[in-house]
Scaffold this active site. Sequence first.
Site, PDB file in Angstrom:
ATOM      1  N   HIS A 473       0.830  -1.205   0.000  1.00 28.60           N
ATOM      2  CA  HIS A 473       0.000   0.000   0.000  1.00 28.60           C
ATOM      3  C   HIS A 473       0.865   1.256   0.000  1.00 28.60           C
ATOM      4  CE1 HIS A 473      -3.799  -2.248   1.451  1.00 28.60           C
ATOM      5  NE2 HIS A 473      -3.742  -2.144   0.142  1.00 28.60           N
ATOM      6  N   ARG A 580     -10.372  -2.238 -18.852  1.00 31.27           N
ATOM      7  CA  ARG A 580     -10.073  -3.620 -18.434  1.00 31.27           C
ATOM      8  C   ARG A 580     -11.186  -4.060 -17.484  1.00 31.27           C
ATOM      9  NH1 ARG A 580      -4.238  -1.921 -18.622  1.00 31.27           N
ATOM     10  NH2 ARG A 580      -3.161  -3.494 -19.851  1.00 31.27           N
ATOM     11  N   ARG A 616     -13.470  -3.699 -23.081  1.00 30.56           N
ATOM     12  CA  ARG A 616     -12.921  -5.012 -23.435  1.00 30.56           C
ATOM     13  C   ARG A 616     -13.706  -6.096 -22.696  1.00 30.56           C
ATOM     14  NH1 ARG A 616      -6.838  -6.753 -22.214  1.00 30.56           N
ATOM     15  NH2 ARG A 616      -7.447  -6.593 -20.042  1.00 30.56           N
ATOM     16  N   GLU A 712      -3.443  -9.696 -30.046  1.00 27.34           N
ATOM     17  CA  GLU A 712      -2.501 -10.062 -28.985  1.00 27.34           C
ATOM     18  C   GLU A 712      -1.762 -11.342 -29.322  1.00 27.34           C
ATOM     19  OE1 GLU A 712      -4.245  -8.846 -24.857  1.00 27.34           O
ATOM     20  OE2 GLU A 712      -5.821  -9.817 -26.014  1.00 27.34           O
ATOM     21  N   ASN A 735       1.420  -6.009 -24.897  1.00 25.84           N
ATOM     22  CA  ASN A 735       1.995  -6.798 -23.793  1.00 25.84           C
ATOM     23  C   ASN A 735       1.926  -8.282 -24.133  1.00 25.84           C
ATOM     24  OD1 ASN A 735       1.958  -4.301 -22.547  1.00 25.84           O
ATOM     25  ND2 ASN A 735       0.027  -4.696 -21.500  1.00 25.84           N
ATOM     26  N   ASP A 736       0.737  -8.720 -24.520  1.00 29.10           N
ATOM     27  CA  ASP A 736       0.599 -10.135 -24.867  1.00 29.10           C
ATOM     28  C   ASP A 736       1.234 -10.447 -26.213  1.00 29.10           C
ATOM     29  OD1 ASP A 736      -0.574 -11.672 -22.797  1.00 29.10           O
ATOM     30  OD2 ASP A 736      -2.357 -10.427 -23.005  1.00 29.10           O
ATOM     31  N   ARG A 746       5.391 -12.995 -19.832  1.00 26.63           N
ATOM     32  CA  ARG A 746       5.484 -11.614 -19.349  1.00 26.63           C
ATOM     33  C   ARG A 746       5.547 -11.537 -17.833  1.00 26.63           C
ATOM     34  NH1 ARG A 746      -0.577  -9.322 -20.922  1.00 26.63           N
ATOM     35  NH2 ARG A 746      -0.330  -7.804 -19.269  1.00 26.63           N
ATOM     36  N   CYS A 783      -3.236  -0.468 -27.346  1.00 31.50           N
ATOM     37  CA  CYS A 783      -3.639  -0.260 -25.949  1.00 31.50           C
ATOM     38  C   CYS A 783      -2.698  -0.969 -24.980  1.00 31.50           C
ATOM     39  CB  CYS A 783      -5.080  -0.735 -25.728  1.00 31.50           C
ATOM     40  SG  CYS A 783      -5.294  -2.470 -26.083  1.00 31.50           S
TER      41      CYS A 783
HETATM   42  C1  PEP Z   1      -1.997  -6.309 -23.716  1.00 28.33           C
HETATM   43  O1  PEP Z   1      -1.845  -7.542 -23.694  1.00 28.33           O
HETATM   44  O2  PEP Z   1      -1.179  -5.532 -24.253  1.00 28.33           O
HETATM   45  C2  PEP Z   1      -3.180  -5.707 -23.090  1.00 28.33           C
HETATM   46  C3  PEP Z   1      -3.465  -4.431 -23.243  1.00 28.33           C
HETATM   47  O3  PEP Z   1      -3.934  -6.515 -22.299  1.00 28.33           O
HETATM   48  P1  PEP Z   1      -3.520  -6.912 -20.794  1.00 28.33           P
HETATM   49  O4  PEP Z   1      -2.234  -6.188 -20.477  1.00 28.33           O
HETATM   50  O5  PEP Z   1      -4.638  -6.503 -19.929  1.00 28.33           O
HETATM   51  O6  PEP Z   1      -3.346  -8.387 -20.908  1.00 28.33           O
HETATM   52 MG    MG Z   2      -3.517  -8.787 -23.028  1.00 22.04          MG
END
Ligand code: PEP
Ligand code: MG
Length: 855
Positions: A473, A580, A616, A712, A735-736, A746, A783
């Site tokens: 926190h 999200r 999403r 993704e 990210n994915d 990741r 995103c």
């Molecule tokens: C991503 O994978 O880039 C994404 C935006 O989704 P999350 O990070 O929530 O998996």
């Molecule tokens: Mg993702």
Amino acid sequence: MQPMSSLILAAPFDGWLSPLDDVPDPVFAQRLLGDGMAIDPLDGTLHAPADGTVVSVHAARHAITLRLAGGVEVLMHIGLETVRLDGEGFVAHVAAGDTVAAGDRLISVDLGTVAPRVKGMITPIVVTETGGHAVIERAAPGRITRGAPLLVLGEAAADGAAPNAAFAATAQATLRLPLAHGLHARPAARLAELAKSYDADVRIVPAANPHATPCRLRSPSAVMALGLRHGDGLTLLASGPAAAAVIEALADLIATGMGELRPLDQQAAPAPAPAQKPAESVDTSPIAPGERLMAVTAAAGYAIGQAAWLERPEPPRTAHASGDAGAEIARFTQALAAFRTALEQRAQEQAGSEQAAILTAHRQLLDDEDILESVGDAMTRGDSASLAWQRTMQARAATLRAAPDPHIAQRADDFIDLEWQLQWHLAGQEPPAVALPEAAIVIARDLVPSQVAALSPAQVAGLVTAQGGPTSHVAIIAASKGIPALVAAGPRVLSIAPGTPLLLDATGATLTVDPDDATWATAQAEAARRQARKAAAQAAAALEGRTSDGLRIEVCANLGKRSEAAPAVANGAEGCGLLRTEFLFLDRANAPDEDEQTADYTAIAQALDGRPLIIRLLDIGGDKPAPYLPMAAEENPALGLRGIRVGLAQREMLVPQLRAVLRAGAGSAAGAVKVMAPMIARVEELRAVRAALDAEAAKLGVATVPLGVMVETPAAAVMADALAAECDFLSIGTNDLTQYALAMDRGNPAVAGSIDGLDPAVLRLIGLCCEGAQSHGKWVGVCGGLASDPLAVPILIGLGVTELSAALAMVPEIKALVRALSAQDCRGLASAVLQASSAAQVRVLATQMIEGVAQ
Ligand code: PEP
Ligand code: MG
């Protein structure tokens, strides 16, 4: 007869705590000298675990015996076979007959000299004389901090019966825990909630410690503190009219796995790596001027300033009771009520913020039945209100700190904080105000949430703690206040003198101590540049996202909850490119129903005031479990049932969400609300979502909403043209996409240093995706994390991305950058990076371009 009051022994070392059974010496392991625990030390000084007198210090200075209150004697034996060193590497600070207070230094040991020469440094702490006491509570094995409660000694049961014999159960069940992540906060809360709905008193006892006091199921903090892990045995005991029914219901619920089912014949996941280094590698050497220390980033940013110590003033504590238990209980009740009111008021003042959520959680902890009963019992036994509260909360904190799950362990600070705050209420005083020098970079061993909440960014340039963790926190509050913070910097930071010039770079997770003049001058210029850039970006946040040569780029924010929508607009977000929704679903016992979701989405759409809102669909499964959605454990969850695959397999999750999106869309500006599907790998999946969406729109009698695909998977990127033919837009989850393109998890720290979204392989996939979308006239957004990375922005624009959805705090900066870039130059950069052979090369090219751009 006076009731025997309990005696608490504090940990004499920072270190790793284990049961005596783990000591590789039968004399200790078989408890031939008595009961106790053992610590493998992380620091080299043994401290007194309680007030007492020194009975003896061994001639080899490796062992000491203390006599404590009530005739209790404790032996502490530093390391195994250390007697052979005949005192080399040991310094005794006390001698037989000396009086010591809890926390006094007893013996120092040079770990560097001693550890390599002996069998081990594990130090048994053994109660050799009990004085009629028995160990009634002990800290859970794992990381322990010096001074934290280690053992509680209380009156031994006359007949040797376990204390839990006092609980007359009329129904019970013994079972093993099939929850992959053990009995952590959410399942504990769920069991408590279920138990409360029956007319029964339910307790839980870990099979590993059948003589432990049965823990009340209505106290989630106590249940969580048991640290029960996957496969552990436990007994549920119940009394009262509904005893049998509640046991059956609880056993059934546990058997479902509460969304985290892992069959009992499967191995539990390995415990997360400890946050601290093992004893041998703890470095306590002095810091050289100009040295750069590594730490862990808790809140991003850059700061220059001077070291300052944030002392936590000790409240006046009353160790001795007035002799009138009733008066102590009345004092405690009054102080508790005042503290509750104060927390409620502060939560109201901060409504909607991260801090309000933390204050509310703290307020709820004050209702924990087990904590209150433990304090009440201690006062009835003769402890003062102050001492009873201190012992209960410190014991709870110590147990949590030892939890193998770092998220649970980091909640220990909250208990320490509540302990401290209530002591001020008991004393009827306010803590004195903190005085800090200008541009203070606060150094502390550890901080508690209320300390950070009381700091203002105007007063404090940064925070650095020797201990702590990035999900605490403290970290959340520092980030919400925009104070750059580093945690887990190690004990060496504690030797930094107040006033020492410091350079804190939370992006690189480094602290440079007393830099030379040239470094300091560069850092000052860098800080001034960042400050000016931030101020200018904030001032221009309301301007439209458009490159200098006129290409429209929408700069939006990623959101996770309602309360973020208004700050996003204030930061200049031109919409939400990724809501999200799983954050609306987590931390609850049941999925939100259609009406609740409609209310949430509508409220966010209203706060965005006609700007686009991309919702999403639920992205759970894999690394994002939801407690109410039973899913079997998977060998390889990142490649298993996650994202849209869950929704398509479990329509009862998908359909209410689609309906809620459609209803929110119908109540908003036309086309503002859109929906997108995560983890799409095939066109058939898109078709299935489209069919479900259109069917629900028809049933509701409302217009359908634009449907997007989240790119993704590499499959979606290379098939973007086919997907674009049937969807309304594409949004790249970098990210994915990066994890799947590079085959690097990741969430796995072993590959965390190499996973880079600017890898040319990922950029080529993004390029393919943009080409595919353009062939059908569909727009592409980003995103994922790359949208918040200034180096990535010109590349993405050059590749054809026209919407960037960034982290809320980054929106003004990304927008300012977009306005400074020319789309034509971006295209030149994009073609160059597509030919690059490494991420490092891409970074060099992008840095050259960004540095040449006047912002
Ligand atoms: C991503 O994978 O880039 C994404 C935006 O989704 P999350 O990070 O929530 O998996
Ligand atoms: Mg993702």
